[in-house]
Scaffold this active site. Structure first.
Site, PDB file in Angstrom:
ATOM      1  N   CYS A 126      37.377  42.449  27.206  1.00 29.11           N
ATOM      2  CA  CYS A 126      36.096  41.866  27.531  1.00 29.11           C
ATOM      3  C   CYS A 126      35.459  42.105  28.898  1.00 29.11           C
ATOM      4  CB  CYS A 126      36.128  40.374  27.322  1.00 29.11           C
ATOM      5  SG  CYS A 126      37.039  39.871  25.868  1.00 29.11           S
TER       6      CYS A 126
ATOM      7  N   ASN B 160      36.457  36.423  30.013  1.00 33.73           N
ATOM      8  CA  ASN B 160      37.243  37.651  30.156  1.00 33.73           C
ATOM      9  C   ASN B 160      38.621  37.257  30.676  1.00 33.73           C
ATOM     10  OD1 ASN B 160      37.265  40.323  32.611  1.00 33.73           O
ATOM     11  ND2 ASN B 160      38.227  40.275  30.630  1.00 33.73           N
ATOM     12  N   GLY B 161      39.666  37.653  29.947  1.00 30.92           N
ATOM     13  CA  GLY B 161      41.018  37.365  30.421  1.00 30.92           C
ATOM     14  C   GLY B 161      41.882  36.796  29.326  1.00 30.92           C
TER      15      GLY B 161
ATOM     16  N   TYR C  51      42.206  52.400  35.868  1.00 32.77           N
ATOM     17  CA  TYR C  51      41.735  52.878  34.581  1.00 32.77           C
ATOM     18  C   TYR C  51      40.506  52.170  34.022  1.00 32.77           C
ATOM     19  CZ  TYR C  51      41.873  53.732  29.550  1.00 32.77           C
ATOM     20  OH  TYR C  51      41.541  54.044  28.269  1.00 32.77           O
TER      21      TYR C  51
ATOM     22  N   GLY D  88      34.833  46.598  26.213  1.00 26.82           N
ATOM     23  CA  GLY D  88      35.038  46.014  24.894  1.00 26.82           C
ATOM     24  C   GLY D  88      34.054  46.610  23.918  1.00 26.82           C
TER      25      GLY D  88
END
Ligand code: SF4
Length: 465
Positions: free
Chosen positions: A17, A117-118, A256, A43
């Site tokens: 996300c 997010n997470g 990345y 995402g």
């Protein structure tokens, strides 16, 4: 930065996300659409936007890419000057429309909507407690937990948030929207990025700062670990939900995930990757004629390797820009064929050459093997693989889909054995010290070291989820 090629090959890490928020700017939903487009690499399985005109909260969401889910009609259905949005990659909770965010909670105490997010590592324990006392979950996503916790607390909405947050362990960047306010929150370990910017008389919030550029917003700062920023029409305020904080930004954001034009905690992603490439060249020299990087996320590190080594940097691969989403869940055979379809080595560049091939990381090793074969088929006489991060040896509990040891090739093989497996003439990784030299010490390195920044008790609970 994760590309559709990586998605197709299935041999790169995925994160769940990206979040985006707009407060007090005209056409907030349209700006959120542009912001989410810039966060698409975080995402690709689902996307949603909630907006409000102060009277009601409206939400549109669907499975697929931002451009597939949204059109003019849907955006026109999202009124107002406040909006939040979310792009999802499903790990916790699985892939289904119910889990596509933002989550919308209709409550007698006031509606609100959440983008997360997470990964909440004590989700199992909290969910059991909440269900045992009457909460009904509508999704299998851990993100819904904060909604239930907020609903159960008493007081003003911001007080209920402040009371709920200390119960959460793990990685989270939340943007929570009511009909007249935004609450922007980062976990106490600072594991996931979240920044704020100014646009006209309003504010913008995003997982990555590169999304600000696209809509013309001016970067202000990162949200601090443990911070809750509250924006209303009258004020913007900041509070800490805890003073027990540390700065442990996910190292893979630099290695990345993030776009090269993003700045995280004051460090530009491209610059940091290039520096890691330089350190890699210092640590692991090679006798070679050219340096090439695996597109896209390894190009900066390959430039860094070339900088330090003096070996010329070359473009050794051409990537197809037109990757169909019909191949989202390819078989292994399709993947192998797909490498050739999606990535072509350039014989005129590599033929008769000793090549340093720089990649950002190795997960299962299958992509490395195929890419090296492509180079050799195109005439490369030697391939020396250099990896711009240490070997991946431990799972991630913070929202990245390294779920088990058995999917990590570096758990099974040492670098010499792995070099044989991928058919490289040599293979070396950036050292742990080299990574700290490149990125600073305020990072989480748990998937490289097995040393986690949160309590092991919560993590063990999470393993059994
Ligand atoms: S364990 Fe690895 S992937 Fe997970 S947050 Fe830490 S550095 Fe990032």
């Amino acid at each position: 930065m994760r590309s559709e090629l990586d998605y197709f090959l299935g041999d790169k890490l995925n994160e769940e996300c990206g979040v985006f928020g707009v407060f007090n700017v005209e056409e907030a939903a349209l700006l959120t659409y542009y912001g989410l487009h810039a966060l698409q690499h975080r995402g690709q399985e689902g996307v949603g936007i909630s907006s409000t005109d102060g009277k009601d909260i409206v939400r549109e969401k669907g499975e697929g890419l931002v451009t597939e889910v949204f059109n003019i009609e849907k955006l026109e259905h999202l009124p107002g000057q406040i909006a939040i949005g979310h792009v999802r990659y499903s790990t916790t909770g699985g892939q289904c429309i119910e889990n596509v965010q933002p989550i919308l909670i209709r409550s007698h105490t006031g509606d609100f909507t959440i983008a997360h997010n997470g990964n909440i590592v004590n989700a199992k324990e909290l969910k059991m407690q909440l269900e045992a006392t009457g909460s009904v979950f509508h999704t299998t996503s851990d993100s819904e937990i904060i909604g239930h916790l907020i609903q159960r607390e008493s007081g003003e909405f911001h007080e209920r948030i402040m009371k709920s947050l200390p119960r959460l362990e793990g990685a989270f960047s939340f943007i929570i929207m009511t009909k007249d306010a935004l609450f922007v929150i980062r976990d106490k370990n600072g594991l996931r990025p979240l920044s704020m910017a100014k646009l006209e008389d309003g504010y913008i919030f995003s997982s990555e700062s590169s999304a600000f550029e696209i809509i013309g917003a001016t970067f202000m700062r990162s949200i601090n670990p443990g911070e809750v920023v509250t924006v209303t029409k009258d004020s913007i305020t900041s509070k800490q939900y805890t003073e027990h904080t540390q700065n442990k930004m996910c190292a893979m954001e630099y290695v990345y995930f993030s776009r090269p034009d993003s700045n995280i905690n004051g460090l530009n992603v491209h610059v940091s990757r290039r520096k890691c490439g330089q350190i890699l060249a210092k640590e692991s020299p090679a006798e070679a004629d050219i340096v090439i990087g695996v597109p896209d996320s390894s190009l900066s590190a390959a430039m860094g390797y070339a900088d330090y080594s003096g070996i010329p940097y070359e473009i050794g691969f051409v990537k197809s820009r037109y990757i169909g989403r019909t191949f989202i869940k390819p078989t292994q055979k399709q993947r192998e064929r797909g490498v050739k379809m999606k990535l072509s080595a350039m014989p005129d560049v590599v033929k008769g050459k000793r090549v340093v091939l720089v990649d950002d990381s190795i997960v299962r090793g299958t992509t490395s093997k195929h890419i090296i074969q492509l180079l050799k088929d195109a005439g490369a006489i030697e391939v020396h693989m250099r990896v711009a991060s240490p070997p991946l040896v431990s799972p991630c509990f913070y929202g990245v889909d390294i779920s088990g040891y058995n999917e990590l090739i570096s758990v099974q093989y040492n670098p010499e054995e792995l070099a044989k497996f991928i058919k490289a003439e040599s293979l070396t990784f950036l050292s742990e010290e080299g990574m700290y030299e490149g990125l600073g010490t305020n990072i989480c390195m748990a998937c490289f070291t097995g040393k986690y920044p949160t309590s092991m008790f919560s993590l063990l609970e999470n393993i059994n989820k």
